[in-house]
Design a protein around this motif. Sequence first.
Motif, PDB file in Angstrom:
ATOM      1  N   ALA B 165      17.899 -20.911 -16.054  1.00 20.60           N
ATOM      2  CA  ALA B 165      17.450 -20.337 -14.373  1.00 20.60           C
ATOM      3  C   ALA B 165      19.425 -20.508 -13.612  1.00 20.60           C
ATOM      4  O   ALA B 165      19.096 -19.790 -12.302  1.00 20.60           O
ATOM      5  N   PHE B 166      19.749 -21.456 -13.706  1.00 14.03           N
ATOM      6  CA  PHE B 166      21.147 -20.866 -13.087  1.00 14.03           C
ATOM      7  C   PHE B 166      21.512 -20.376 -13.409  1.00 14.03           C
ATOM      8  O   PHE B 166      22.163 -19.961 -12.655  1.00 14.03           O
ATOM      9  N   ILE B 167      21.237 -19.265 -14.185  1.00 11.96           N
ATOM     10  CA  ILE B 167      22.254 -17.838 -14.164  1.00 11.96           C
ATOM     11  C   ILE B 167      21.185 -16.409 -13.972  1.00 11.96           C
ATOM     12  O   ILE B 167      21.004 -15.408 -13.818  1.00 11.96           O
ATOM     13  N   GLY B 168      20.220 -17.029 -12.425  1.00 10.06           N
ATOM     14  CA  GLY B 168      19.669 -15.606 -12.186  1.00 10.06           C
ATOM     15  C   GLY B 168      18.385 -15.229 -13.218  1.00 10.06           C
ATOM     16  O   GLY B 168      17.261 -14.465 -12.936  1.00 10.06           O
ATOM     17  N   ARG B 174      13.393 -22.390 -12.995  1.00  7.01           N
ATOM     18  CA  ARG B 174      13.667 -22.522 -11.947  1.00  7.01           C
ATOM     19  C   ARG B 174      13.120 -23.468 -10.496  1.00  7.01           C
ATOM     20  O   ARG B 174      13.670 -23.296  -9.633  1.00  7.01           O
ATOM     21  N   ILE B 177      16.048 -26.152 -10.262  1.00  4.61           N
ATOM     22  CA  ILE B 177      17.426 -25.346 -10.174  1.00  4.61           C
ATOM     23  C   ILE B 177      16.804 -24.678  -8.783  1.00  4.61           C
ATOM     24  O   ILE B 177      17.511 -25.252  -7.868  1.00  4.61           O
ATOM     25  N   ASP B 178      16.327 -24.440  -8.242  1.00  7.80           N
ATOM     26  CA  ASP B 178      15.610 -24.063  -7.195  1.00  7.80           C
ATOM     27  C   ASP B 178      15.226 -24.759  -6.191  1.00  7.80           C
ATOM     28  O   ASP B 178      15.804 -25.085  -5.007  1.00  7.80           O
ATOM     29  N   ALA B 181      18.606 -26.908  -5.044  1.00  9.39           N
ATOM     30  CA  ALA B 181      19.350 -25.996  -4.326  1.00  9.39           C
ATOM     31  C   ALA B 181      18.437 -26.280  -2.789  1.00  9.39           C
ATOM     32  O   ALA B 181      19.900 -26.239  -2.255  1.00  9.39           O
ATOM     33  N   VAL B 182      17.690 -26.877  -2.971  1.00 11.86           N
ATOM     34  CA  VAL B 182      16.971 -27.479  -1.652  1.00 11.86           C
ATOM     35  C   VAL B 182      16.818 -28.304  -1.148  1.00 11.86           C
ATOM     36  O   VAL B 182      16.099 -28.340   0.029  1.00 11.86           O
ATOM     37  N   SER B 183      16.982 -29.378  -2.049  1.00 13.41           N
ATOM     38  CA  SER B 183      16.148 -30.729  -1.877  1.00 13.41           C
ATOM     39  C   SER B 183      15.064 -30.932  -1.611  1.00 13.41           C
ATOM     40  O   SER B 183      14.516 -31.757  -0.927  1.00 13.41           O
ATOM     41  N   ARG B 187       9.428 -30.123  -5.679  1.00 13.88           N
ATOM     42  CA  ARG B 187       9.418 -29.089  -6.381  1.00 13.88           C
ATOM     43  C   ARG B 187       9.656 -28.820  -7.818  1.00 13.88           C
ATOM     44  O   ARG B 187       9.986 -28.989  -8.905  1.00 13.88           O
TER      45      ARG B 187
END
Lengths: 305, 228
Positions: B165-168, B174, B177-178, B181-183, B187
């Motif tokens: 998931a680091f590279i898309g 996901r 990682i996602d 990214a939004v704390s 999730r």
Amino acid sequence: MSIKRLATVSAAALLVLSACSDPDDAGQESDDAAQESAGTIGIGSADFPESQIIAEIYAHALEAEDFQVERNFQIGAREVYMPALENAEIDLMPEYTGNLLSYLDPETTATSAEDIEAEIPQALPEGLEVLDTAEAQNKDSLNVTEEFAAQNDLESIGDLAELEQLSLAANPEFAERAYGIPGMEEVYGITDVDFTPISDGGGPATLQALLDGTVDVADIYTTTPSIEENDLVTLEDPEDMIAAQHVVPVVRAEAMDEQARSILNEVSAALTTEALTQMNARNSGDEVEEPATIAQDWLEENDLG
Amino acid sequence: MSLLEETVAWFSEPAQWSGATGIPWRLAQHIGYTALAVAAAALVAVPLGLYIGHTGRWRNLAVLSTGALRALPTLGLLTLLALQLGIGLSAPIIALAVLCVPPLLAGIYSGLEAVDPATVDAARAQGMTEAHVILRVELPLAMPLIIGGLRSAVLQVIATATVAAFIGVGGLGRYIIDGLAVSDTARVLGGAVVVVILALVIDALFAAAQRLSAHFADPATPTKERHA
């Protein structure tokens, strides 16, 4: 025999060391006390190179005018260094206007440089203030290749709405934040973006995806050297979808006299996005120069050091 | 709301159970990546493992190089490959396959090595060709160890496929990682829980397969543990 000798030598060394350190410690304490009144300025930085470079610039500029400074660099996240400022553990931090405001006031909707600057003073805890903002800013920016911009006649983010298909690479949070996919639709009417989340903060993998045509648009921070190195076109953002992130010193008001303030304001007046990008380039790639050297060189070039 | 309650709430959102970002699809992607990576690793590990196990040649080289492979950090390798191959499935599949080769290879050659040489000699004495010796004697006898290697390889890939998931690309990573990214901790935890459940289920399946194969390799081995 040799072990015994070694032991004797080490013991002697220890004695010498402790004898040295004692008066030193005492001296340090009285020094600290003296500096407190004379104003030793504790400077912090976040844990990424650019923050450290700016902090070094502040430090060198102040030292050049005979201020005592103490460097507490690479402190980490805002959740750590903002309380450190409030508790007077440090007196000065390089900050970015937009991120500072959204930390202080998560509900804020201000995105333009003016609105953000207007809101920060009220949002800051008592005893803290910001000095002059620099022209330099490091914010998210949407970039396309020169070729793609020419083909599709792109200048601003809004022009992307004309495209039939649009793919974009950015950090995963771009999918959910106001400066990202939701903002693109709300502010510029851009829908159906094919989003590729790449978790490298606009780094090499994101750049690669843009250059090899995997995506049309890449979110890269404005002070990243790769934008200029690859002749990328940064799309304009006339509606301020992406919040401004100008560099600004946050200070503990008590710790800063008039002279210190004017030194930092002179630094901010000279600090541009381009200068910051060049300094970042020196810190990465082939050169990997130390932040202190980079800061010193820049100050000398600008007659501030 | 506590983190546990938030995570339970995350699981109970209808959006989690349908569409391209729902758990069923992410789970299918995750299993798909795992299968692809293991298949890619098998292309290398099976012929090599059979050769080494059957002949005993290159054994030290295999032990040394698989040891070195194991030490490769998958995330670093993934980034390096993504820069060479671009964003897409090939980089994560290769990175995961590299992770997968050592346990797979070790299972195969050590399984073949563990076969009693007298049995192999007996097979040859009966006029079996080398191919027959491998296929009909060594492989069935080695199967419990081979499945053991496969089991550990698959579990490592299931756990590590989250880095894709680091590279898309997609998969259960996901959510992690996602979410980071939004704390969104619920999730992150939700995604991790699904990975754990998947790993446990697959592990249980392999444990059963291993017992079954042990029974085939040596019918005296019970398929189930007997309780006296």
